[in-house]
Design an enzyme around this catalytic site. Structure first.
Site, PDB file in Angstrom:
ATOM      1  N   GLN A  51      52.534 124.924  63.031  1.00 15.21           N
ATOM      2  CA  GLN A  51      52.851 124.232  64.293  1.00 15.21           C
ATOM      3  C   GLN A  51      53.217 125.247  65.365  1.00 15.21           C
ATOM      4  O   GLN A  51      52.834 125.126  66.528  1.00 15.21           O
ATOM      5  CB  GLN A  51      54.036 123.266  64.118  1.00 15.21           C
ATOM      6  CG  GLN A  51      53.859 122.214  63.038  1.00 15.21           C
ATOM      7  CD  GLN A  51      52.684 121.291  63.275  1.00 15.21           C
ATOM      8  OE1 GLN A  51      52.399 120.937  64.422  1.00 15.21           O
ATOM      9  NE2 GLN A  51      51.985 120.920  62.223  1.00 15.21           N
ATOM     10  N   TYR A  89      53.944 119.468  55.061  1.00 12.29           N
ATOM     11  CA  TYR A  89      52.653 118.766  55.164  1.00 12.29           C
ATOM     12  C   TYR A  89      52.262 118.456  56.610  1.00 12.29           C
ATOM     13  O   TYR A  89      53.047 118.629  57.512  1.00 12.29           O
ATOM     14  CB  TYR A  89      52.574 117.560  54.226  1.00 12.29           C
ATOM     15  CG  TYR A  89      53.528 116.407  54.354  1.00 12.29           C
ATOM     16  CD1 TYR A  89      54.216 116.108  55.503  1.00 12.29           C
ATOM     17  CD2 TYR A  89      53.715 115.559  53.255  1.00 12.29           C
ATOM     18  CE1 TYR A  89      55.045 114.995  55.576  1.00 12.29           C
ATOM     19  CE2 TYR A  89      54.550 114.451  53.313  1.00 12.29           C
ATOM     20  CZ  TYR A  89      55.206 114.179  54.494  1.00 12.29           C
ATOM     21  OH  TYR A  89      56.026 113.095  54.548  1.00 12.29           O
ATOM     22  N   GLU A  90      51.027 118.043  56.816  1.00 15.40           N
ATOM     23  CA  GLU A  90      50.444 117.870  58.163  1.00 15.40           C
ATOM     24  C   GLU A  90      50.491 119.171  58.969  1.00 15.40           C
ATOM     25  O   GLU A  90      50.710 119.152  60.184  1.00 15.40           O
ATOM     26  CB  GLU A  90      51.161 116.765  58.954  1.00 15.40           C
ATOM     27  CG  GLU A  90      50.686 115.360  58.722  1.00 15.40           C
ATOM     28  CD  GLU A  90      49.208 115.142  58.986  1.00 15.40           C
ATOM     29  OE1 GLU A  90      48.642 115.797  59.865  1.00 15.40           O
ATOM     30  OE2 GLU A  90      48.626 114.325  58.271  1.00 15.40           O
ATOM     31  N   GLY A  91      50.291 120.294  58.306  1.00 10.98           N
ATOM     32  CA  GLY A  91      50.396 121.601  58.973  1.00 10.98           C
ATOM     33  C   GLY A  91      51.822 122.105  58.845  1.00 10.98           C
ATOM     34  O   GLY A  91      52.751 121.476  59.358  1.00 10.98           O
TER      35      GLY A  91
END
Lengths: 585, 585
Positions: A443, A436-438
Site C-alpha cells: 500500500q 491481505y488485499e496487498g
C-alpha cells in the site's frame, strides 16, 4: 463481559455532521429520496444484526473453528443460519444496482455496515466479504447467459463467491501465477491449477460457490499481462459437481471461523469474464472498494476493542489512583479507568477510533461521488481523492486496529490473555488485515511510487488542499496548515531526491504513508471539532456527546500531534543508505 | 522451515568482548577458575539442548496444549522427557550455591541459558522458569528441617515450584489478597483460599510441586504489609496428598504447553518462610532476577523471530527488487531480502536483537557484581545499576520481543498467519511477557516514581555516567553524550514539575522508560562498535562478523537514533492535562 455495542451515535455524527452526507446525497440523482433518518434506520437495523446475531457467535466460532472432511467444510455452529438471516435481510444487495436487484444505497452506508459486521464477527464476515467485489466484477464484465445465471444470485447473496488469486509461489507477485485455462469447443475453458489461501473456497453456507479465478490462457504473455479472469462455479448449470476440490484448510493464527482453503482445479469448467489477458485490470476495478473494506475491518477491531476496554476499566478495581475526580469515593482500590496509564491508553484508543472512522468514511464518500456525482469534474476529483485515500485507509486503519487491540489487551492485564475475555481473539483476528488485499508495505509503495511521485505530487497537493479546507475554522487550523505544508515539502523532497537515489522512495514509503495518515487524522479531528462546536452553538440536545468530542479533540492536539513530525523526520532519516544484508553463516 | 540456531557467536562477543566478563570473573573469588572457554562450552551445551530437545517440541506442544482431567494435568508429548533431560544435565543448578548442590556459575550465564530456552520453547520453559526464584527464596529464608527437605530438591530441579500470588480480584494489587493461613499446634499452618493464573500449578513433570503461597495470617494488617509467604507442597512429607487442588486450566492466547492453573487450597498444610507479614519482602528479594528473566524471554522471542525471518527472506522470491547487489542474477523475481521494506524490517530486528542482548546481559552482570564483587562500593554501585536496569530490560525487551515478532510475521506475508510457519506462535506466546511479573506500565512507574524521582535523579545520573563511559571511543560518542544529557534534563524537569502536578510523572512514566531504554541501546551499540573495531585492529580471524557489527552500528545511528528524541518529546507532551474519561452511555 465482552459484547458489541454498535456505535450508531458516532456513525450518525460522522455521516450527517462531519461529512454532510445527506446534503451530498440530495445532489446525486442516484440517491434520490435518501435522507438522514432513512440512513440512520438502515444502520440501526444493521447494528442490531451485528450485535444480536453475529457477536454471540464470535468467541464460540473461534473455539469451534472449521472442520474439513473429505473435501467438505463445516463452518462453526450458527454460521449458516446467520448467513441465511443476512440474505433474508437483503444486506448483500445494499449498495448494488437496483436494475440487478440491488437497493442502490451509497457505498458509505455499506461501509458502515461492514465496519459493524467485522467488529462483531470478522471470521463470519469473511464469507460475504468478497461478495460485493464479485458483484462488481460480474456487473462490469459478465454478459448474456453468464450474467443472467450468476449476477442475480451473487447480488442477493444466494450464492457466495471467492477470489482465487494466490498460489504457493505467488502471493504479492501475481505475475508468477501458473494456473492454466484451455479453451473448449463450446466456448467454456478447462481450468487447471492449485490455489492457496482461498477464503470461503468451500463451506456449508450456500448451495453453490462462484469462484473467480486468475489463470493464464495458452500462449498468453508471461507476467501480469497474461492473466485472465474466469468464472468457475462449484456446481455446474446442469446440477453436477465441477472439478473443483478443496484439499485442506489452514490452521491459522485467527479467523478460525473462516475456512481458508487449498483449492485444486482439475480441468474444471469455467467461462471468461472480460477480455483475455485483461484479468488483472478486471479485478483492479474493485480494488479501491476492496481495500477500503479491509481498512473498515481495522476500524471495527479498534471500535470493539476500545469500547470493551473502556467498560472493563470502569468495572475493574486495583490499587489507588494518584488523582481522582471530585467526589469519587475513598476505597482500598479504585477503578483502573482512573489510573493515568490506563486513561492514556483509552484516550488514545478513542481518538484513533473516532478519527479513523472519519478517515474511512471520507474514502467511502469519495467512492460514491466518483461514481454518482452529476458533475464530471467532481467525479474526477472524488476519484483522485479515493485513489490516494484508499492505501492510507487500508494500511493505517488495519495497523491501528491490530496494534490498538494489542494495546487494549493490556487493559485487562493477565485476564486479557484468556480466551473468554474476548480481546485476545481480536488481536489474532486483526493481524491478517495488515497483509491481505496487498500488504501494508505494498500500500505504501502504491501510494508513494505509483500515485504521488509520477505526477510530481499534483494530486497529493489537491488532497492536502481539500484536507486543509476540512480543518477550516478549527482551533489549531493554523498548526494543521503548517503540518500539511511540511508534508508537501516532504513529497517535493522525495520527487527531487528520487532522481539521484531511485531507491529512497522505497525506503521512505512506509513512513510517508504514516505521515499522510497522521495529517489526515489531525484534519479529521479538526473537522469533528468544528461540527461539534456548531452543534453546541445550535443548542443540540445531547451536549455531553459534543463536549466529549471537544475533549478528544484536545487530547489529539496535546498527545498525538507529535506523530506527524515523527514520521516526517523518519522519511528524512531514510535517505541514509540501507546496505544489503550480510547473511552470516 | 522454522528452527532455532543458538546465537552462540554473538553471545560470546557480548560476554567476552563487550562486557569483558571473563576479566570481571577473575576479580571475583566466587567465580574462581571460570574462564571464557569454559563459559563458551557451557553455553554451547545449553544451546544444543535448546535447539535439539526443546525447539522440536515447540510447535507440536502449541497444537496439543495441556489437558486437564479430574484435577490432573497432562503436558504435551515430550515435555516430561525433556524436563528429565534438563535435570539430568544439571541445568537447574547452574547458578546455585555450591554448598547447596549448585554449580556456582554467574547469573550472566544463567541469563544466556534462559534466553535460549525461551527462544526455543517458551511454553516448556514456564515450568522451570520459576525454579531459580524458589531456590533463592528457600536459600534465603528456609531453615532447619524445611531447608533440608526442600532446598536440595528445588536446587536440582527434582521438584518443581510455583509462585501463588494472583487471586481473581487481585492481580497488580496484591494488597487485596484474601487467602488465609491459620496456625496449627505443630507449627504448621492451614492455608485456605483460591489462586488463579498459577503457572505449573499442576503437571506431570515432577513427583512433587512446591507451592510458595502469599497468604494472610489471622489478625494481620490489611494491605501488602499483612502478607506472609508459605511453603505448601503438593505431596506432604508423609507421602500423602496435601489439600491443594487444580480446578481448571485456562484457554489462553499462547503458551498453550504451559498449564495455567486455578488452584484451591482447602486448609492445606504449609510452613512459614521468613517472618510473618514479611512475605512480600521475601518475594521481592528475587524480583530483580525474575524480571530480568522475563526480559530475556523477550530477547529470545526477538532472536528466534529475527533469524527465521532472515532465512525465509533469503529463500522466498517475489517481484523484482528496485536495486540489487552487483552480480546478482537477473530473474523474474528476486529474493525478498533484497526488497527495501523487508531489508529495513530485518535490519531493525537485528539491531534490536543484538543491542537488546547487550542491555540484558549488562543487567545480569550487574546482578553478579552486586552479589559477588569483593569491593563493597562496587557491590553497591552494581546493585544500583541493576535496580535501574531491571525495569527497563523487563519492559523494553518484552515489548521489542512481542512487537518484533509481530513485525517479523509480515516478512512471511500471508504464510506468516499459518501455524506451521512458526512465527504466529511467537507473536501469541510473547504477549504475556509484557504483563506478568509486573505489567510494563508498572515497570515504568517503578522506574520513574520509585527509583528516579525519590533521590532527585542521583542514581539515574550515575547510571547515565556509566552508560556514557561505555560509549567512550565510539564514532558518535559526542552525539550520545548529548542524548544522555537531554535525558538528564528530562529527569530534572520531572523532579521539578512533580511538585506542582504530582500526576505528571505517572502520565510520563512509559515514555520516560522508553527514552532511557533507547539511550541505553544506543550506548550498547556504541560499546559494540568499539569492541568490533578493537577486534578488527587486532586482526581477529572472523572479520566478516565484526564488519557486520559495524554495519549494524551505522544502521542504528542512521535509522534508530530518532527514537530517543521522540520519547523525550512525548514526556514533554504529557505535561498536558489528561481528563477523566467521560464514559458515554
Amino acid at each position: 463481559m465482552w459484547h458489541y455495542d454498535p456505535p450508531l451515535r458516532d456513525m450518525r455524527f460522522v455521516i450527517d455532521e462531519v461529512l454532510g452526507a445527506p446534503d451530498a446525497w440530495a445532489r446525486m440523482p442516484a440517491f434520490d429520496g435518501l435522507d438522514a433518518d432513512t440512513a440512520a434506520e438502515v444502520l440501526a437495523q444493521a447494528g442490531k444484526f451485528a450485535a444480536e446475531v453475529l457477536a454471540p457467535l464470535n468467541g464460540p466460532g473461534d473455539l469451534a473453528g472449521c472442520a474439513w472432511h473429505e473435501g467438505q467444510v463445516t463452518t462453526p455452529p450458527g454460521y449458516p443460519a446467520a448467513y441465511q438471516d443476512f440474505v433474508d435481510g437483503g444486506w448483500p444487495a445494499l449498495a448494488c444496482d437496483p436494475d440487478c436487484g440491488g437497493q442502490g444505497l451509497p457505498q458509505l452506508l455499506n461501509a458502515a455496515l461492514y465496519e459493524m459486521l467485522a467488529a462483531a464477527n470478522h471470521g463470519w464476515t469473511m464469507y460475504p466479504g468478497l461478495l460485493h467485489g464479485a458483484y462488481e466484477c460480474l456487473h462490469a464484465h459478465a454478459s448474456g447467459e453468464l450474467r443472467e445465471r450468476y449476477l442475480p444470485k451473487v447480488t442477493s447473496g444466494e450464492w457466495l463467491s471467492t477470489m482465487c488469486l494466490t498460489e504457493a509461489h505467488a502471493g504479492s507477485d501475481l505475475g508468477l501465477l501458473r494456473t492454466k485455462a484451455e479453451p473448449r469447443a463450446d466456448g467454456s475453458y478447462a481450468i487447471t491449477g492449485n490455489k492457496i489461501f482461498i477464503s470461503g473456497g468451500e463451506h456449508d453456507l450456500t448451495g453453490n460457490i462462484v469462484h473467480l479465478v486468475l489463470a493464464r490462457l495458452a500462449g498468453a504473455p508471461p507476467g501480469t499481462k497474461g492473466l485472465s479472469l474466469l468464472l468457475v462455479p462449484k456446481i455446474l448449470p446442469d446440477g453436477t459437481r465441477n472439478a473443483v476440490h478443496c484439499d485442506s484448510i489452514e490452521k491459522k493464527m485467527g479467523l478460525k471461523g473462516s475456512a481458508t482453503c487449498t483449492m485444486r482445479f482439475e480441468a474444471a469448467t469455467g467461462w471468461l469474464l472480460g477480455e483475455p489477458n485483461r484479468g488483472l485490470a478486471a479485478m483492479f476495478l474493485m480494488m479501491n472498494a476492496a481495500r477500503l473494506h479491509v481498512g473498515l475491518q481495522g476500524l471495527g477491531h479498534l471500535e470493539v476493542s476500545t469500547q470493551n476496554a473502556l467498560r472493563h476499566a470502569a468495572e475493574r478495581a486495583q490499587s489507588r489512583a494518584p488523582r481522582k475526580p471530585a467526589g469519587a469515593p475513598d476505597a482500598d482500590a479504585d477503578p483502573i479507568v482512573l489510573h493515568p496509564a490506563i486513561r492514556r491508553t483509552l484516550w488514545t484508543l478513542q481518538a484513533r477510533t473516532e478519527g479513523g472512522r472519519v478517515l474511512a468514511y471520507w474514502a467511502a464518500q469519495a467512492l460514491d461521488e466518483a461514481a454518482a456525482h452529476p458533475d464530471e469534474g467532481e467525479r474526477r476529483a472524488a476519484n483522485d481523492r479515493a485513489t490516494l485515500l484508499t492505501p492510507v485507509v487500508k494500511a493505517l486503519l488495519t495497523e491501528l486496529g491490530h496494534h490498538g487491540a494489542d494495546d487494549a489487551l493490556g487493559v485487562w492485564g493477565g485476564h486479557g490473555y484468556i480466551h473468554e475475555m474476548g480481546i485476545e481473539q481480536i488481536v489474532r483476528d486483526s493481524r491478517i488485515a495488515m497483509i491481505y488485499e496487498g500488504t501494508n508495505e505494498i500500500q505504501a509503495i502504491d501510494l508513494l511510487l505509483r500515485k504521488v511521485l509520477p505526477d510530481g505530487g499534483v494530486r497529493l497537493g489537491q488532497l492536502l488542499d481539500w484536507a486543509g479546507a476540512q480543518a477550516e475554522g478549527a482551533t489549531n487550523a493554523q498548526r494543521l496548515r503548517q503540518g500539511l505544508q511540511a508534508l508537501r515539502e516532504c513529497a517535493d523532497a522525495l520527487v527531487a531526491g528520487a532522481a539521484a537515489d531511485p531507491e529512497w522512495p522505497y525506503r521512505a514509503a512506509d513512513d510517508f504513508l504514516h505521515a499522510l495518515g497522521e495529517a489526515l487524522l489531525a484534519c479529521a479531528w479538526a473537522r469533528s471539532e468544528v461540527a461539534a462546536r456548531h452543534a453546541l452553538a445550535a443548542g443540540a440536545p445531547d451536549a455531553a456527546f459534543y463536549e466529549a468530542k471537544l475533549q478528544r479533540t484536545r487530547f489529539q492536539a496535546d498527545y498525538l500531534a507529535g506523530e506527524l513530525p515523527r514520521y516526517l523526520a523518519a522519511v528524512e532519516r531514510s535517505r541514509a543508505e540501507l546496505p544489503f544484508l550480510p547473511v552470516l553463516g
